[in-house]
Scaffold this active site. Structure first.
Site, PDB file in Angstrom:
ATOM      1  N   GLY A 258       0.816  -1.202   0.000  1.00 30.28           N
ATOM      2  CA  GLY A 258       0.000   0.000   0.000  1.00 30.28           C
ATOM      3  C   GLY A 258       0.854   1.258   0.000  1.00 30.28           C
ATOM      4  N   GLY A 528       0.174   0.967  13.138  1.00 28.00           N
ATOM      5  CA  GLY A 528      -0.599  -0.275  13.098  1.00 28.00           C
ATOM      6  C   GLY A 528      -0.273  -1.239  14.219  1.00 28.00           C
ATOM      7  N   ILE A 645      11.390  -4.781  19.881  1.00 28.35           N
ATOM      8  CA  ILE A 645      11.111  -5.387  18.574  1.00 28.35           C
ATOM      9  C   ILE A 645      10.171  -6.569  18.784  1.00 28.35           C
ATOM     10  CG2 ILE A 645      12.159  -6.640  16.637  1.00 28.35           C
ATOM     11  CD1 ILE A 645      12.676  -3.577  16.733  1.00 28.35           C
ATOM     12  N   LEU A 646       9.051  -6.577  18.069  1.00 27.54           N
ATOM     13  CA  LEU A 646       8.092  -7.679  18.216  1.00 27.54           C
ATOM     14  C   LEU A 646       8.557  -8.916  17.458  1.00 27.54           C
ATOM     15  CD1 LEU A 646       4.664  -5.841  17.857  1.00 27.54           C
ATOM     16  CD2 LEU A 646       5.691  -6.757  19.950  1.00 27.54           C
ATOM     17  N   LYS A 717       8.013   0.888  18.668  1.00 25.22           N
ATOM     18  CA  LYS A 717       7.929   2.037  17.767  1.00 25.22           C
ATOM     19  C   LYS A 717       7.662   1.508  16.366  1.00 25.22           C
ATOM     20  CE  LYS A 717      11.068   5.048  20.344  1.00 25.22           C
ATOM     21  NZ  LYS A 717      12.318   5.848  20.293  1.00 25.22           N
ATOM     22  N   GLU A 721       7.731   3.108   8.208  1.00 27.67           N
ATOM     23  CA  GLU A 721       8.090   4.263   7.386  1.00 27.67           C
ATOM     24  C   GLU A 721       9.492   4.791   7.627  1.00 27.67           C
ATOM     25  OE1 GLU A 721       4.212   6.726   6.708  1.00 27.67           O
ATOM     26  OE2 GLU A 721       3.933   5.492   8.481  1.00 27.67           O
TER      27      GLU A 721
END
Lengths: 763, 329
Positions: A258, A528, A645-646, A717, A721
């Site tokens: 997107g 998100g 960090i996930l 975070k 982007e």
């Protein structure tokens, strides 16, 4: 730690990370579906009978009016069912107001509503036929006559003097901000830089083209459309078609990229709905790649003037960032390009201003890191130019001007590791090998240069809801209308839920992308994961708390009487201190039909006490062919202070994806407007050059071990982007370091450096 | 796309006959034709599929190499005969398109691919090549990729093939079969036309004439190379390319063959440069002079001004590279 986020749950399993699910480089849970073609995208739904196909006819003038339309030949063509034009299209709400409201993506977006042509390529007809081929062929048979408006304007530079001051800029930011006395400080600064940069239109161009299928059942509409935010797509369609919002369902479980362009509802979705209404059958509409240039998102063209004043030892005393950006007569989008310089460096005297320049072109809109990406080009190239003027290392210059607090709001930063990013990156990259004088490092026929630049993106969180259903068999299903646009939402939400519920990841199923599911903020603004992840965390906490109540009150349970706030879900069990009971046993006995948890939050605080951003340092090494001026990236490194960090793998993918897109912004991507009629000349992927594999060298992205205590309960975070920000500037600075040629017009193509290279006879 | 009929040819003569009817076109890999048909730039009423014709061999006879017109670009580039004897061709092929396209694209189709001029592809724009007499939108428009040699006021488009540039330097010839069953052979220099005032007529092939093979004469002595300059590292058409074959003996250029791509309506044989080079010392001065001679008649149109110095520079450097290696060996 004080002042935890207001939505912090009683127990935060993500913070504890006992299982270690958080941060793990878990493979994409939807990866197998995607590589085997089983992940269904919007154009691929075949479940509906009698599907028909719509093809868009675009205007072939830049501005004016339709004087006549003849659809008779198209209607007479085989298998054609209908041709919609402004004369016969179903009724729609009037076009949204020019100035954006609180949410520019939640508003009416009608098409085929007027004889006026606003931009080249605007839909003027939709042909609906029984096959795609028949529709496309008949589209060529629609004959449209126009009266062109000879006063139409397409040229930014020619219209710069007619710029106006908008009321606000994108993302709810202020048009202008200032502090101190810039003019006086700049006037008396011992070292000054006053430079201007030009950035072209760029198009988002996700691999999945914008496509939609619309199905009406009585007055209820289902639209399968690649969208980033399910709920605003639903609301936009309802507003446009003037039907109750609950009558619209948007289905978008898989989205093929997107980059911002699937946040708005574009022509294909509205036209599919109109076409389906007209022919009383489902209609699919896909935009062709050339149509996407006029009818989806792109970044606006802009001119930026950057003035920096500094003391002789490199302390900034004055910063002014002035931006002139394209916008349109019918829709105001002002990219918040001067917002980048509001946050980066300390200086007591500052000026950050935007102007809009109205041109008769398709409306510009958000594209990956709107504001930050173009803004970083001017700020970070100018810093490099200032470093040259000061004869100072450009990284040391940046470190010298590290602010104590947010230079704009004067709020403390919740976390900021820019200096650490530079220090770590400089060491890893071998910055000390950078040639001190431009044009002095050679590798065969390549001139080699190093460049660096800062990256920044705000850390946001928007209202979101989610639910989780735990079944007696020890599996869980998470639901939210969040989307996965290739970012890894399915995977990271699986990890959050698995860790929170004490389950292995393969026992958790995440369902996304359907407006029948709890409403989320969707994918956009890098919010998100924080937004939907926090909602999932809360839903799991709600489920835990319900289970805790059950066991604490059940005499048969070994946990009977335990403090519910200490009862946790771990390793498939319900646990309190030394006592535990298997989750399956608890649920089978006390909740055989399962337990549902719900989570919802209102997003970040309206009056934040901290300034929250992800910061990073971009490093690039380029080679410039001494004979041809061809510029090739040799390696890049990005170092980011990115909180928790996930998922190490999806985080890295997001970051290097952004960095690769930054190569496009720096070196290859430009949508060229034909100034005679306002059309995009190079409107396909053969001539709009995105970086290909061969342009993409060794790229590393490193996340520092950073703690983010305030921005959201996950401590993360958003990374969607920030990876693109600063790359174009780092590349431009590297090209300067390689050649001594300072290019201020982007993208930096070989023709722009050719004149500054040594003679062809040079050895 | 406009509806069309389709047949699969099994015999070259029959194919030529079938394609001689009005509105008929051959189709092989379709990598260009299908796109053009979708855009309704090509509007064939009838397609003659020639992919099954027995034209897929690469054979050597009497020192010459005969390449069947249906040999895919990727096979040709990888063929040991081509790699060993005609490296300029192998390199040119690999510089073009992408792996997937090279797998589909045929030798004959590559020769006949059409220009990538933006305005040719956009049916809302004037284009004498697409619609004779409608004008040329590129002349006053965005013409960064356009011709600097041999163009006209009717058309400034360039030929996009890399392969054809190498074939021009190799002095290849084209074998064809005509609808009446006769065959003929054209030097590649006679296959293509300059635009003049009929840019829609791109080759000297007659209606229905089918390319059956490309014949490479024995490779000329000397070093061969292909250099392509483009806006990204892969999957971009040439801004300028050079195919060069240079033979240096005792420090002097004995012979040179030079062709340029991306600069003209056809692969551009730089005879002036060859003449300027022949017999001269293999020195930087000679290479500069040759490059200047090649570009002396060049004319640019604004957006492509940079192509003239770029072509001079890349030609100079390519000659130095190809001659220098020979001199050292």
């Amino acid at each position: 730690m004080t002042n935890r986020s207001p939505i912090s749950p009683a127990i935060n399993p993500v913070e504890e990370n006992r299982q270690g699910t958080i941060g793990k480089a878990l493979d994409r849970v939807d990866g197998a579906l995607k590589v085997t073609g089983r992940a269904k995208y919007s154009y691929e739904y075949r479940g509906v009978k009698d599907t028909t196909y719509g093809f868009i006819v675009g205007a072939t003038i830049g501005k004016g009016r339709i004087s006549a339309i003849d659809t008779s030949r198209a209607l007479a063509a085989p298998r054609v069912l209908a041709v919609l034009t402004y004369q016969n299209a179903p009724k729609q709400a009037p076009l949204h107001p020019r100035e954006p409201g609180a949410n520019r993506y939640d508003r009416s977006e009608p098409f085929l509503f007027s004889a006026d042509v606003r931009y080249f390529g605007e839909p003027v007809a939709l042909v609906v036929a029984e096959t795609f081929e028949a529709a496309r062929h008949a589209a060529g048979l629609v004959s449209v006559r126009y009266v062109s408006d000879e006063q139409a304007q397409f040229d930014l530079r020619a219209n710069q003097s007619r710029a106006y001051k908008p009321k606000g800029v994108n993302a709810g930011m202020k048009t202008d901000t200032s502090e101190g006395d810039f003019d006086a400080a700049f006037g008396s600064a011992p070292v000054k830089i006053d430079v201007s940069y030009y950035l072209p239109y760029e198009h988002n161009m996700p691999m999945e083209p914008h496509a939609a299928q619309a199905v009406w059942e009585d007055d209820r509409l289902t639209v399968y459309s690649g969208q980033q935010i399910s709920a605003t797509a639903q609301s936009t369609l309802a507003k446009t078609l003037q039907i109750p919002v609950e009558n619209v369902r948007v289905v978008t479980p898989f989205v093929g990229g997107g980059f911002g362009s699937k946040v708005p509802v574009h022509a294909q979705a509205v036209l599919a709905a109109l076409g389906a209404k007209a022919v009383r059958r489902p209609v699919k509409v896909a935009q062709t790649r050339p149509q996407m240039f006029a009818n989806t998102n792109h970044r606006p063209e802009c001119l930026q003037r950057m003035r920096l004043g500094a003391s002789k030892d490199g302390i900034l005393t004055a910063i002014a960032h002035d931006v002139w950006t394209q916008t349109t007569p019918f829709d105001e989008f002002i990219e918040q390009t001067a917002a980048f310089s509001r946050v980066l460096y300390a200086a007591p005297n500052r000026l950050h201003r935007h102007w809009g320049v109205i041109l008769d072109l398709p409306t510009s809109d958000i594209m990956r890191a709107p504001g930050e990406e173009p803004g970083s080009v001017a700020q970070e190239c100018a810093m490099d130019e200032l470093a040259v003027a000061l004869d100072m290392d450009p990284i040391e210059l940046r470190i010298k001007n590290e602010p104590q607090d947010d230079p704009e709001t004067h709020l403390p930063f919740s976390s900021r590791s820019l200096v650490e990013c530079y220090r770590e990156g400089a060491q890893r990259f071998g910055w000390s090998n950078r040639p001190k004088r431009p044009g002095t490092l050679r590798d065969g026929r390549w001139l080699v240069g190093y460049g660096a630049a800062s990256a920044m993106f705000p850390t946001l969180m928007r209202p979101s809801a989610a639910s989780v259903r735990l079944s007696a068999d020890g599996t869980a299903v998470v639901q939210t209308d969040m989307t996965d646009i290739g970012t890894g939402s399915y995977t990271v939400l699986t990890q959050v839920a698995a860790e929170s519920l004490g389950l292995p990841a393969n026992k958790v199923t995440v369902q996304l992308g359907d407006t029948r599911l709890p409403k989320s903020a969707g994918s956009g603004g890098s919010f998100g994961a924080a937004s939907s992840g926090s909602a999932v965390l809360l839903a799991c906490e709600d489920a835990r708390s319900r289970i805790a109540q059950l066991v604490a009150n059940d005499r048969r349970s070994p946990l009977a009487g335990a403090d519910v706030n200490t009862i946790a879900l771990r390793d498939g069990s319900v646990v309190a201190g030394e006592k535990s009971e298997s989750l399956q046993a608890v649920l089978s006995r006390l909740a055989p039909s399962g337990i549902e948890g719900k989570g919802e939050h209102e997003g970040a605080e309206k009056q934040p006490k901290y300034s929250s951003h992800v910061f990073g340092a971009q490093f690039a090494e380029v080679g410039v062919d001494i004979d041809t001026g061809e510029i090739r990236v040799r390696r890049m490194l990005g170092v980011f202070g990115s909180g928790r960090i996930l998922n190490a793998k999806t985080a890295r993918s997001q970051l290097i994806g952004g960095m690769i897109m930054g190569i496009g912004a720096g070196l290859t991507e430009e949508s060229v407007v034909d100034l005679r009629d306002g059309s995009y000349v190079n409107h396909d992927l053969a001539e709009y050059h995105v970086p290909v594999n061969a342009d993409t060298p060794r790229i590393e992205a490193i996340c520092l071990d950073e703690k983010e205590p305030y921005a959201n309960p996950l401590g993360i975070k958003g990374l969607g982007e920030v990876g693109i920000v600063g790359v174009a500037a780092a590349l431009a600075n590297a090209v300067y370091n390689a050649t001594g040629v300072r290019v201020r017009e982007f993208p930096i193509t070989l023709d722009k450096v050719l004149g500054g290279l040594p003679e062809a006879t040079a050895t | 796309m406009i509806p069309f009929t389709y047949e699969r040819a099994t015999d070259a003569n029959d194919a030529a006959k079938a394609a001689s009817q009005p509105g008929a076109r051959f189709i092989a890999g379709g990598t260009n034709l299908l796109d053009l048909m979708k855009l309704e730039i090509e509007k064939p009423a009838h397609l003659v599929d020639i992919t099954r014709l027995p034209l897929r061999e690469v054979e050597i006879t009497n020192g010459a190499v005969r390449i069947g017109s249906q040999v895919p670009n990727s096979e040709l580039a990888a063929h040991p005969l081509i790699r060993e004897r005609y490296p300029v061709l192998s390199r040119a092929l690999l510089a073009g398109a992408s792996g997937q396209l090279r797998n589909k694209a045929s030798t004959g189709g590559n020769l006949l691919q059409r220009t990538r001029c933006y305005y040719f592809y956009d049916t809302s724009k004037a284009c004498n090549k697409r619609e004779p007499g409608s004008g040329c939108a590129a002349l006053q428009g965005f013409n960064r990729i356009h011709a600097i040699l041999g163009a006209s006021d009717s058309c400034i488009a360039v030929h996009p093939s890399d392969m054809a540039v190498a074939l021009t330097a190799l002095e290849a010839s084209i074998e064809t079969v005509l609808p009446d069953g006769s065959t003929r052979t054209l030097p590649i220099g006679e296959l293509y036309r300059l635009p003049g005032d009929t840019p829609h007529i791109e080759t000297n092939l007659r209606p229905g004439e089918l390319i059956t093979a490309v014949v490479l004469p024995a490779p000329p002595a000397g070093n061969q190379t292909y250099r392509k300059v483009r806006d990204r590292a892969s999957y971009a058409f040439a801004l300028v390319s050079v195919a060069a074959i240079v033979r240096v003996e005792a420090g002097r250029v004995r012979d040179a063959r030079i062709a340029l791509g991306g600069v003209a309506h056809k692969p551009w044989r730089a005879l002036d440069a060859e003449n300027a080079l022949r017999g001269k010392p293999a020195s930087m001065e000679s290479f500069v002079n040759a490059a200047q001679a090649a570009l002396a008649p060049a004319k640019s149109h604004g957006g492509n001004d940079f192509k003239i110095p770029l072509a001079q520079r890349v030609l100079t450097r390519t000659l130095a590279d190809v001659a220098g290696t020979e001199a050292a060996a």
